[in-house]
Design an enzyme around this catalytic site. Sequence first.
Site, mmCIF file in Angstrom:
data_model
loop_
_atom_site.group_PDB
_atom_site.id
_atom_site.type_symbol
_atom_site.label_atom_id
_atom_site.label_comp_id
_atom_site.label_asym_id
_atom_site.label_seq_id
_atom_site.Cartn_x
_atom_site.Cartn_y
_atom_site.Cartn_z
ATOM 1 N N HIS A 37 10.658 7.180 7.829
ATOM 2 C CA HIS A 37 11.144 7.322 6.459
ATOM 3 C C HIS A 37 12.647 7.597 6.505
ATOM 4 O O HIS A 37 13.163 8.106 7.496
ATOM 5 C CB HIS A 37 10.405 8.450 5.747
ATOM 6 C CG HIS A 37 9.018 8.093 5.336
ATOM 7 N ND1 HIS A 37 8.576 8.171 4.035
ATOM 8 C CD2 HIS A 37 7.958 7.631 6.058
ATOM 9 C CE1 HIS A 37 7.311 7.783 3.969
ATOM 10 N NE2 HIS A 37 6.917 7.452 5.179
ATOM 11 N N HIS A 49 6.923 4.413 12.713
ATOM 12 C CA HIS A 49 6.939 4.445 11.247
ATOM 13 C C HIS A 49 7.942 5.515 10.809
ATOM 14 O O HIS A 49 7.691 6.711 10.973
ATOM 15 C CB HIS A 49 5.533 4.772 10.737
ATOM 16 C CG HIS A 49 5.397 4.821 9.249
ATOM 17 N ND1 HIS A 49 4.588 3.954 8.551
ATOM 18 C CD2 HIS A 49 5.955 5.630 8.319
ATOM 19 C CE1 HIS A 49 4.644 4.240 7.256
ATOM 20 N NE2 HIS A 49 5.474 5.262 7.087
ATOM 21 N N ASN A 53 9.950 4.752 2.516
ATOM 22 C CA ASN A 53 9.963 4.202 3.866
ATOM 23 C C ASN A 53 11.287 3.488 4.103
ATOM 24 O O ASN A 53 11.992 3.110 3.180
ATOM 25 C CB ASN A 53 8.828 3.186 4.026
ATOM 26 C CG ASN A 53 7.462 3.806 3.828
ATOM 27 O OD1 ASN A 53 6.928 4.422 4.717
ATOM 28 N ND2 ASN A 53 6.898 3.627 2.639
ATOM 29 N N ARG A 81 0.831 -1.198 0.000
ATOM 30 C CA ARG A 81 0.000 0.000 0.000
ATOM 31 C C ARG A 81 0.872 1.257 0.000
ATOM 32 O O ARG A 81 0.977 1.955 -1.012
ATOM 33 C CB ARG A 81 -0.934 -0.004 1.218
ATOM 34 C CG ARG A 81 -2.138 0.954 1.087
ATOM 35 C CD ARG A 81 -1.828 2.430 1.296
ATOM 36 N NE ARG A 81 -1.237 2.725 2.598
ATOM 37 C CZ ARG A 81 -0.854 3.921 2.971
ATOM 38 N NH1 ARG A 81 -0.957 4.960 2.140
ATOM 39 N NH2 ARG A 81 -0.295 4.125 4.160
ATOM 40 N N ASP A 82 1.514 1.552 1.096
ATOM 41 C CA ASP A 82 2.307 2.774 1.201
ATOM 42 C C ASP A 82 3.464 2.764 0.209
ATOM 43 O O ASP A 82 3.857 3.807 -0.323
ATOM 44 C CB ASP A 82 2.833 2.908 2.634
ATOM 45 C CG ASP A 82 3.304 4.313 2.962
ATOM 46 O OD1 ASP A 82 3.159 5.203 2.107
ATOM 47 O OD2 ASP A 82 3.822 4.513 4.063
ATOM 48 N N CYS A 90 4.954 9.715 0.638
ATOM 49 C CA CYS A 90 3.607 10.289 0.595
ATOM 50 C C CYS A 90 3.488 11.293 -0.546
ATOM 51 O O CYS A 90 4.275 12.245 -0.620
ATOM 52 C CB CYS A 90 3.286 10.977 1.926
ATOM 53 S SG CYS A 90 1.655 11.739 1.950
#
Length: 299
Positions: free
Chosen positions: A208, A206, A248, A16-17, A239
């Site tokens: 990056h 989370h 990420n 997804r991300d 994003c």
Amino acid sequence: MFSLPKNATIIEVGPRDGLQNEGKLVKAEDKLQFIAALQQAGIQEMELTSFVSPKWVPQMADAKEIVAQTKQVGRQFVLTPNERGITAALEAGAQSFAVFVGVSNSFNKKNINKTTEESMEALKPLIFNLKEQGVFVRACISTAFYCPFEGAVSPEATIALCRQFVDWGVDELSVADTIGMANPKESYELFTELLEAFPEVLMTAHFHDTRRMALANITAALQAGVTRFDASAGGLGGCPFAPGATGNVATEDVVNMLHRMDVQTGIDLDLLCQAIEKIEPHVTNPVATGMYTLYKNQA
């Protein structure tokens, strides 16, 4: 050196991300092969897809197909930004949901055209409804450290937003360094406060890797007591609504670091790299260097 846990959980966000910002449309069958290979590698928790408007995120237009054809292994999340997305996800058979809000108003406006307060007002009844149905709910807290438009975000603001979600009964908080500007001191301090404030919920970090600080920030979060980490195979992602947000942290680099520190994840590093090989031909964004590059050179 310092106290470390014996085990940690990786939540794989690549499908997804990792793919949402990919300019080239990836076929559902290629996503499903990627997901199956990640499961084969030992991934037990994964962010599969998002139920968002195809107009804004065309990469996720196949969300129903992805949910329907993915083997049920562990906990599999779908991202749902609003009531329409939640309804569609329930109809597709999704069992674990993720909602998201930015601590920063500016980021939230750019992302979903609502202020943080407006987003929370809209989400509150939806979360209550999901919890009444016994659904697992994960709250993703964007711009928890820095905002690309407003700069530094105060820990107090992040904690206050998390507190609202906890009061509403969410099961997990995923707290994100959305643009990769946090440093290990900030990571340790914020997660120490969060764990002390909310011991009853699952706490996930989370990060990056914009400034190559993600692994250091993860180590700091480990010291604070966090044992759950979002990561993206191949370092894919970023994003689309956050300028400067690169990929990420790479799952394979996190797994390698943790295993070398005797923190077990249950993930087979070789099989994980083989999973990345399956998706690499289908993306234009380059996969991260690091362990995957070493794997390819040694294969």
